[in-house]
Design a protein around this motif. Structure first.
Motif, PDB file in Angstrom:
ATOM      1  N   PHE A  29       0.838  -1.205   0.000  1.00 57.08           N
ATOM      2  CA  PHE A  29       0.000   0.000   0.000  1.00 57.08           C
ATOM      3  C   PHE A  29       0.868   1.248   0.000  1.00 57.08           C
ATOM      4  N   GLU A  30       1.932   1.236   0.789  1.00 58.52           N
ATOM      5  CA  GLU A  30       2.815   2.402   0.855  1.00 58.52           C
ATOM      6  C   GLU A  30       3.529   2.649  -0.465  1.00 58.52           C
ATOM      7  N   GLN A  31       3.900   1.583  -1.179  1.00 59.69           N
ATOM      8  CA  GLN A  31       4.627   1.716  -2.442  1.00 59.69           C
ATOM      9  C   GLN A  31       3.702   1.840  -3.647  1.00 59.69           C
ATOM     10  N   GLY A  32       2.407   1.563  -3.454  1.00 59.90           N
ATOM     11  CA  GLY A  32       1.442   1.710  -4.537  1.00 59.90           C
ATOM     12  C   GLY A  32       1.276   0.500  -5.429  1.00 59.90           C
ATOM     13  N   THR A  33       1.875  -0.630  -5.057  1.00 60.08           N
ATOM     14  CA  THR A  33       1.724  -1.869  -5.839  1.00 60.08           C
ATOM     15  C   THR A  33       1.682  -3.066  -4.894  1.00 60.08           C
ATOM     16  N   ILE A  34       0.680  -3.914  -5.078  1.00 63.96           N
ATOM     17  CA  ILE A  34       0.556  -5.147  -4.309  1.00 63.96           C
ATOM     18  C   ILE A  34       0.570  -6.303  -5.296  1.00 63.96           C
ATOM     19  N   LYS A  46      -2.906  -2.061  -7.948  1.00 66.15           N
ATOM     20  CA  LYS A  46      -2.330  -0.739  -7.733  1.00 66.15           C
ATOM     21  C   LYS A  46      -3.334   0.129  -6.983  1.00 66.15           C
ATOM     22  N   PRO A  47      -3.268   0.096  -5.637  1.00 67.68           N
ATOM     23  CA  PRO A  47      -4.198   0.913  -4.863  1.00 67.68           C
ATOM     24  C   PRO A  47      -3.926   2.399  -5.064  1.00 67.68           C
ATOM     25  N   GLU A  48      -5.014   3.159  -5.306  1.00 65.76           N
ATOM     26  CA  GLU A  48      -4.868   4.594  -5.529  1.00 65.76           C
ATOM     27  C   GLU A  48      -6.143   5.299  -5.118  1.00 65.76           C
ATOM     28  N   GLY A  49      -6.026   6.582  -4.856  1.00 61.67           N
ATOM     29  CA  GLY A  49      -7.199   7.373  -4.500  1.00 61.67           C
ATOM     30  C   GLY A  49      -7.773   6.954  -3.165  1.00 61.67           C
ATOM     31  N   LEU A  50      -9.079   7.117  -3.026  1.00 59.13           N
ATOM     32  CA  LEU A  50      -9.758   6.736  -1.794  1.00 59.13           C
ATOM     33  C   LEU A  50     -10.052   5.241  -1.802  1.00 59.13           C
ATOM     34  N   LEU A  51      -9.735   4.590  -0.698  1.00 56.33           N
ATOM     35  CA  LEU A  51      -9.959   3.159  -0.549  1.00 56.33           C
ATOM     36  C   LEU A  51     -11.066   2.931   0.474  1.00 56.33           C
ATOM     37  N   ASP A  74     -10.155   1.772 -10.097  1.00 53.50           N
ATOM     38  CA  ASP A  74      -8.952   2.109 -10.852  1.00 53.50           C
ATOM     39  C   ASP A  74      -8.952   3.560 -11.312  1.00 53.50           C
ATOM     40  N   GLN A  75     -10.069   4.026 -11.814  1.00 55.55           N
ATOM     41  CA  GLN A  75     -10.122   5.417 -12.261  1.00 55.55           C
ATOM     42  C   GLN A  75     -10.316   6.326 -11.051  1.00 55.55           C
ATOM     43  N   ASN A  76      -9.919   7.568 -11.219  1.00 50.33           N
ATOM     44  CA  ASN A  76     -10.012   8.527 -10.128  1.00 50.33           C
ATOM     45  C   ASN A  76     -11.445   9.047 -10.022  1.00 50.33           C
ATOM     46  N   CYS A  77     -12.198   8.524  -9.051  1.00 49.20           N
ATOM     47  CA  CYS A  77     -13.576   8.960  -8.818  1.00 49.20           C
ATOM     48  C   CYS A  77     -13.573  10.101  -7.817  1.00 49.20           C
ATOM     49  N   GLU A  80     -16.953  11.876  -2.290  1.00 50.90           N
ATOM     50  CA  GLU A  80     -16.539  12.287  -0.955  1.00 50.90           C
ATOM     51  C   GLU A  80     -16.656  11.085  -0.023  1.00 50.90           C
ATOM     52  N   PRO A  81     -15.695  10.913   0.898  1.00 49.06           N
ATOM     53  CA  PRO A  81     -15.788   9.794   1.843  1.00 49.06           C
ATOM     54  C   PRO A  81     -16.957   9.985   2.801  1.00 49.06           C
ATOM     55  N   ALA A  82     -17.549   8.876   3.205  1.00 52.51           N
ATOM     56  CA  ALA A  82     -18.636   8.939   4.179  1.00 52.51           C
ATOM     57  C   ALA A  82     -18.069   9.393   5.515  1.00 52.51           C
TER      58      ALA A  82
END
Length: 92
Positions: A29-34, A46-51, A74-77, A80-82
């Motif tokens: 998660f810290e490096q952006g690739t699992i 590739k975790p990105e954006g809000l999880l 995958d795409q940048n949505c 807003e987080p709950a």
């Protein structure tokens, strides 16, 4: 349309082995690739954006269960987080 790919692994592990697996996930998660690979299947995420984090813990008749589910798009949505109350996790 993207092809669905999945990875599933289930095994018996000692607590220290689970800790190593969780630490590897944290590093991913810290490096952006699992990358997950158990010899019979593999996948790269590739975790990105809000999880989205979904935790479930239960105890019943001597059986303990802890489920951790993390998902993201995958795409940048631009959702807003709950507004949820602060999560607290204690080890020990």
């Amino acid at each position: 349309m993207s092809k669905k790919r999945s990875f599933h692994h289930e095994s018996l592990q000692k607590p220290d082995q689970i800790s190593c697996i969780l630490n590897a996930l944290v590093e991913g998660f810290e490096q952006g690739t699992i990358k997950l690979d158990d010899g019979s299947g593999k996948i790269k995420l590739k975790p990105e954006g809000l999880l989205n984090l979904d935790l479930l813990a239960s105890k019943e008749a001597g059986v303990n269960r802890l489920s951790i589910k993390i998902s993201w798009r995958d795409q940048n949505c631009k959702h807003e987080p709950a507004d949820k109350s602060s999560l607290k996790i204690y080890g020990g």
